[in-house]
Design a protein around this motif. Structure first.
Motif: not given
Length: 651
Positions: A160-163, A217-219, A238-240, A251-252
């Motif tokens: 998301s480019p919004d938040k 991205e963060a970790r 990929q994890y929900e 988005n996340v």
């Protein structure tokens, strides 16, 4: 020299009860008793102290005994002893973090509220006299065979480019097969970047034709909810994120490849604080971008601070993402990219380059980032330097810039093999950076292979070295109760009085403003030679009084009234009745030391002019030689006897 006691001395030491003692003890025990008494007698003699110096333990009240992991001398003359959780899992789990402030002049102690676990943080002196402390411990290691639940690093993506989005500790990540993992810390993922690729005019306005979104991205470290082989994976997936709804759920998401039950290393924190020596408290500043455990912080010529290496928030060595702290804005920015193993020894050299001596404290592969070299920060180039004997034994070695700093010589002392290697080396090596093509050359050998050696610059232009152990963390009772002086002028060691307290891993030593040397800490694996009894952290403080103070007694040169900062020409004038006998002046930067790593200490030769009742010192204007900050000013007489230090600020 034969130091066995004479028959006359044996009778003196044992007195009239000699027969009773010998009757009560077997012969070897009796002889040992006599030898110990004789040794105590010998080292107490004034002549011995004038030649070798002396040691004395500090009386520390029980409530102020602390696992000193870090030691830093403040501009007030007090010593900050930082433990954090002190390598104690129980204290970490209970959130018990400790710092003690010791005043060596009055021998008083004060507990300092400690807001984070600064165990294995980095620290450095700031221009205004505050101490920057950054990094520390987020999670203790779990060894092979003890990890019950699969875990590892989870990359969290935000398209998301919004938040931005913050996921709290305990957030659940679900794999495609339904296995669930729980995050161990809060994590904030920035918003994605939106880029306009093509624009066009419509109704007199520029409008985007097409946009490109790059996910942020963060970790975060995650751990399986349940034990079992079903949670092990080495395949990317990929994890929900359970609980997210609507657009956030789209988005996340998480990405992970390797979630295992292998050893999980310590994990770092991003927190940074300045310790105010006047208010005597920690003050929070902006956190680092990367979490760091075992980082090196080094002050640059403009007063900013470079933070390098460390274990990150998932227990990996930071791959080369270094950052710079600005003490004016209290914020961090991106630094030049370069990989180093943890706690690398980096020294600011003339011209602004950093010398990496190769000394480090361990974490990282044996074949990566361990070769010494000169690092040009502006160009981000690294010139490797050869000539070092035993280059595979730089871990836990000591390094320092030899006095005075104008000579641009750096010395490496001792060290051992990577990790728990049984190797240790007696090698010392010196590099002269003023040469056109500098290389390391062997110096005089230490008495034996030594890891964790403490090395301290003295105001008489010698180096005092003490302690260490032959093996990893003093294993097999290998602490070395020896000390010596190194003279750069003679390129030779001479003996000093033996310490009585062993010092290995997690030990420190630093110069005090009165010219003595204080030693702290030690964290042996075992307390016996057979390695059967778990080690106890050494909480005693022992102070060394060098020979120059025993020779002088109370007759030391003294500086009187004078300024607390140099003028615009780099000068400062002090009243003194001892002007005629003063022959030399040195500025000495206060230490901030941990894990045998002290990149702060340096000794600067000063210009000196005298009148009948005053001396004027002149400080070099080159800030690559004299980084901004508070320094101890010592003057010495023709016999090498130093004054007590005056504190003075270099802007």
């Amino acid at each position: 020299m034969d130091h066995r006691p004479s028959e006359k001395l044996r009778k003196t030491l044992l007195g009239g009860g000699a027969v009773m003692v010998l009757a009560a003890l077997n012969a070897p025990a009796a002889l040992s008793f006599i030898e110990e008494r004789y040794h105590a007698y010998k080292i107490a003699q004034p002549g011995y102290k004038r030649k070798y110096g002396s040691w004395a333990k500090v009386a520390v009240p029980d409530e102020y005994r602390v696992n000193a992991i870090h030691a830093a001398l403040l501009r007030t003359g007090k010593v900050l002893l930082i433990a954090g959780s002190g390598n104690d899992q129980k204290k970490f789990d209970s959130g018990t973090f400790e710092t003690v402030l010791w005043d060596p002049a009055k021998n008083t102690f004060k507990k300092i509220p400690t807001p984070e676990d600064f165990f294995c943080a980095g620290h450095t002196q700031l221009p205004d006299g505050r101490l920057l402390v950054a990094g520390g411990t987020a999670r203790y290691e779990i060894l092979d065979g003890e990890v019950k639940k699969a875990g590892g690093g989870m990359r969290v993506k935000n398209e998301s480019p919004d938040k931005a989005i913050t996921l709290k500790k305990g957030t659940v990540f679900r794999s495609p097969s339904g296995v669930e993992y729980v995050s161990k810390f809060d994590v904030t993922v920035p918003k994605a970047q939106r880029e306009f690729e093509v624009s066009y005019f419509e109704s007199g306005q520029m409008k985007p034709w097409n946009t490109k979104v790059t996910a942020a991205e963060a970790r975060v470290f995650v751990e399986a909810r349940q034990e079992g082989a079903q949670a092990l994976t080495t395949e990317a997936a990929q994890y929900e994120i359970v609980g997210l709804k609507g657009a956030d759920a789209d988005n996340v998401y998480g990405l992970a490849q390797r979630l295992t039950t292998e050893k999980q290393d310590f994990q770092g924190i991003k927190a940074a604080y300045e310790f105010d020596p006047r208010a005597e408290k920690y003050i929070p500043v902006a956190p680092m971008k990367d979490a760091r455990w075992y980082p090196t912080l080094v002050t640059l010529d403009d007063g900013r601070v470079l933070a390098v290496s460390g274990l990150n928030d998932v227990g990996d060595v930071v791959p080369g993402d270094n950052e710079i702290y600005d003490p004016t804005t209290k914020k961090w920015s991106k630094g030049p990219f370069r990989y180093f193993p943890t706690y690398p020894s980096l020294f600011l050299t003339k011209g602004g380059k950093l010398l990496y001596s190769g000394s480090n404290a361990g974490y990282g592969p044996a074949e990566k980032g361990r070769e010494p070299g000169l690092w040009d920060l502006e160009k981000n180039t690294f010139t490797r330097i050869g000539g070092l004997t035993d280059p595979d034994q730089l871990e836990t070695s000591a390094s320092l810039m030899l006095p005075p700093v104008q000579d641009q010589k750096v010395m490496v002392l001792g060290g051992g093999g990577v990790g728990e290697s049984p190797k240790s080396t007696a090698r010392t090596a010196i590099i002269d950076l003023s040469e056109a093509s500098p290389v390391f050359r062997d110096g005089p050998a230490l008495p034996q292979g030594t890891r964790y050696l403490s090395s301290v610059l003295l105001p008489d232009d010698t180096v005092f070295t003490t302690g260490g152990s032959r093996e990893y963390r003093g294993r097999s009772g290998s602490d070395i109760l020896k000390a010596q002086f190194y003279s750069p002028a003679a390129n030779a060691f001479t003996a000093a009085a033996d310490p009585t307290v062993g010092r290995n891993y997690h030990s420190e030593a630093l110069l005090l403003p009165d010219g003595r040397v204080a030693t702290f800490g030690s964290d042996p694996l075992f307390d016996d030679k057979d390695n059967t009894k778990l080690g106890t952290f050494e909480q005693r403080i022992e102070v060394f009084t060098p020979p120059y103070l025993h020779k002088a007694g109370a007759d030391r040169p003294a500086l009187g009234e004078g300024p607390q900062e140099i003028d615009q020409n780099g000068r400062a004038t002090f009243r003194t009745k001892d002007a005629a006998r003063i022959t030399r002046a040195r500025l000495m930067r206060p230490s901030a030391v941990t894990h045998t790593t002290d990149v702060e200490q340096r000794s600067i030769a000063l210009g000196l002019t005298k009148t009948r009742d005053s001396v004027t010192v002149r400080v070099p204007q080159d800030r690559t030689l004299v980084p901004p900050g508070w320094y101890m000013l010592f003057v010495t007489d023709g016999d090498g006897t130093p004054s007590e230090a005056k504190w003075i600020q270099v802007g």
